[in-house]
Design a protein around this motif. Structure first.
Motif, short mmCIF file in Angstrom:
data_model
loop_
_atom_site.label_atom_id
_atom_site.label_comp_id
_atom_site.label_asym_id
_atom_site.label_seq_id
_atom_site.Cartn_x
_atom_site.Cartn_y
_atom_site.Cartn_z
N THR A 175 -10.49 -7.19 11.20
CA THR A 175 -10.27 -7.14 9.91
C THR A 175 -10.68 -5.65 9.43
O THR A 175 -11.90 -5.27 9.91
CB THR A 175 -11.41 -8.21 9.24
OG1 THR A 175 -11.00 -9.46 9.80
CG2 THR A 175 -11.19 -8.12 7.79
N VAL A 176 -9.74 -5.17 8.80
CA VAL A 176 -10.07 -3.91 8.32
C VAL A 176 -9.46 -3.50 6.79
O VAL A 176 -8.72 -4.33 6.38
CB VAL A 176 -9.29 -2.85 9.12
CG1 VAL A 176 -9.63 -2.81 10.67
CG2 VAL A 176 -7.65 -2.91 9.34
N TYR A 177 -10.00 -2.48 6.35
CA TYR A 177 -9.26 -2.12 4.87
C TYR A 177 -7.87 -1.89 5.21
O TYR A 177 -7.43 -1.19 6.04
CB TYR A 177 -10.15 -0.77 4.09
CG TYR A 177 -11.38 -1.14 3.94
CD1 TYR A 177 -11.99 -1.95 3.06
CD2 TYR A 177 -12.66 -0.47 4.75
CE1 TYR A 177 -13.22 -2.19 2.77
CE2 TYR A 177 -13.92 -0.72 4.25
CZ TYR A 177 -14.29 -1.60 3.37
OH TYR A 177 -15.46 -1.85 3.25
N ASP A 178 -7.20 -2.38 4.21
CA ASP A 178 -5.77 -2.15 4.09
C ASP A 178 -5.34 -0.88 3.57
O ASP A 178 -4.98 -0.80 2.28
CB ASP A 178 -5.05 -3.59 3.29
CG ASP A 178 -3.71 -3.41 3.49
OD1 ASP A 178 -2.85 -2.58 4.04
OD2 ASP A 178 -2.90 -4.56 3.04
N LEU A 179 -5.41 0.28 4.14
CA LEU A 179 -5.08 1.48 3.85
C LEU A 179 -3.58 1.75 3.69
O LEU A 179 -3.38 2.57 2.82
CB LEU A 179 -5.50 2.46 4.85
CG LEU A 179 -7.09 2.41 4.93
CD1 LEU A 179 -7.84 3.55 5.93
CD2 LEU A 179 -7.95 2.61 3.33
N TYR A 180 -2.84 0.84 4.38
CA TYR A 180 -1.47 0.74 4.39
C TYR A 180 -1.09 0.42 2.93
O TYR A 180 -0.26 1.07 2.26
CB TYR A 180 -0.73 0.03 5.41
CG TYR A 180 0.87 -0.03 5.03
CD1 TYR A 180 1.59 1.07 5.29
CD2 TYR A 180 1.32 -1.09 4.25
CE1 TYR A 180 2.98 0.78 4.93
CE2 TYR A 180 2.58 -1.18 4.08
CZ TYR A 180 3.49 -0.23 4.33
OH TYR A 180 4.75 -0.07 4.20
N LYS A 181 -1.79 -0.41 2.25
CA LYS A 181 -1.59 -1.07 0.71
C LYS A 181 -1.90 0.13 0.27
O LYS A 181 -1.31 0.12 -1.01
CB LYS A 181 -2.09 -2.25 0.54
CG LYS A 181 -1.95 -2.81 -0.83
CD LYS A 181 -2.80 -4.02 -1.00
CE LYS A 181 -2.83 -4.67 -2.34
NZ LYS A 181 -3.36 -5.76 -2.48
N SER A 182 -2.93 0.64 0.28
CA SER A 182 -3.41 1.77 -0.67
C SER A 182 -2.48 3.06 -0.78
O SER A 182 -2.12 3.35 -1.70
CB SER A 182 -4.77 2.30 -0.37
OG SER A 182 -5.11 3.35 -0.91
N ASN A 183 -1.78 3.31 0.55
CA ASN A 183 -0.83 4.33 0.59
C ASN A 183 0.59 3.99 -0.24
O ASN A 183 1.02 4.68 -0.96
CB ASN A 183 -0.41 4.45 2.10
CG ASN A 183 -1.34 5.43 2.59
OD1 ASN A 183 -2.19 6.31 1.96
ND2 ASN A 183 -1.47 5.43 3.78
N VAL A 184 0.85 2.66 -0.10
CA VAL A 184 1.94 2.19 -1.00
C VAL A 184 1.91 2.12 -2.24
O VAL A 184 2.58 2.67 -3.21
CB VAL A 184 2.38 0.75 -0.36
CG1 VAL A 184 3.43 0.13 -1.24
CG2 VAL A 184 2.83 0.83 0.95
N ASN A 185 0.50 1.64 -2.89
CA ASN A 185 0.08 1.83 -4.18
C ASN A 185 0.08 3.17 -4.73
O ASN A 185 0.57 3.60 -5.97
CB ASN A 185 -1.17 1.10 -4.33
CG ASN A 185 -1.13 -0.36 -4.22
OD1 ASN A 185 0.02 -1.14 -4.29
ND2 ASN A 185 -1.99 -0.82 -4.03
N SER A 186 -0.27 4.21 -3.88
CA SER A 186 -0.29 5.69 -4.38
C SER A 186 0.78 6.11 -4.38
O SER A 186 1.34 7.14 -5.32
CB SER A 186 -1.09 6.45 -3.19
OG SER A 186 -2.48 6.12 -3.38
N GLU A 187 1.89 5.66 -3.58
CA GLU A 187 3.41 6.26 -3.86
C GLU A 187 3.79 5.68 -5.11
O GLU A 187 4.64 6.66 -5.57
CB GLU A 187 4.10 5.86 -2.55
CG GLU A 187 3.96 6.68 -1.32
CD GLU A 187 4.48 6.08 0.20
OE1 GLU A 187 5.45 5.55 -0.08
OE2 GLU A 187 4.09 6.57 0.99
#
Length: 179
Positions: free
Chosen positions: A94-106
């Motif tokens: 279980t990790v922080y969803d940094l991919y989701k953060s990147n998508v939201n930033s884009e």
């Protein structure tokens, strides 16, 4: 009596050492090195960040992001399979969803482009990188992945094979799960 106690201690220590060299124990040790930010992990982290095209300030923020990711990593060994000198260990992480953060930033960039352009209408990538990294530091959403680590027995010791890019992306929370 002392002789029996001595022999028992020797047998127990030998048995204990063999228990410490299981595929699962090697994977646990590997993941614990991330969680405890061991020197080797920090050295690899510094080398990775140094190769990023970021300002010094943003490199510092990125280091905070990844250190947080590592320290908050949760894992559970799900399965271990041994086949002669080869083994695999399945782990749920279980990790922080940094991919989701990147998508939201884009998405935010596309909707608010004017915030990232200078007066002369030039895109300021440093400003956008800072925004994106700050968002990564704030994210609380986590994601679970199942990862398989492959190991090989060399000189009677289990050794983890070099993790694939996909495994590393999952450990960092940057895996593109939409593909």
């Amino acid at each position: 009596m002392k002789k029996i106690l001595s022999i028992s201690l020797i047998v127990l220590s030998l048995f204990g050492c063999s228990l410490m060299d299981t595929p699962s124990s090697k994977v646990e040790s590997y993941l614990n090195n991330y969680v405890s930010l061991e020197d080797e992990v920090l050295s690899d982290l510094d080398a990775t960040i140094e190769n990023e095209k970021l300002s010094e300030n943003n490199k510092s923020i990125y280091k905070q992001v990844l250190k947080r990711q590592y320290q908050d990593l949760k894992y559970e060994i799900k399965d271990e399979t041994i086949d002669g000198k080869n083994a695999s260990v399945v782990v749920k992480i279980t990790v922080y969803d940094l991919y989701k953060s990147n998508v939201n930033s884009e998405y935010y960039l596309n909707e608010h482009q004017d915030e990232f352009y200078t007066i002369d209408n030039t895109f300021d990538s440093d400003l956008y990188d800072k925004y994106k990294l700050d968002e990564m530091l704030k994210i609380k959403d986590t994601i679970d992945y199942e990862i398989t680590f492959d190991l090989v027995k060399e000189d009677n010791t289990w050794v983890i094979k070099e993790p694939s890019r996909e495994v590393l992306e999952k450990l960092h929370g940057l895996y593109n799960y939409n593909e």
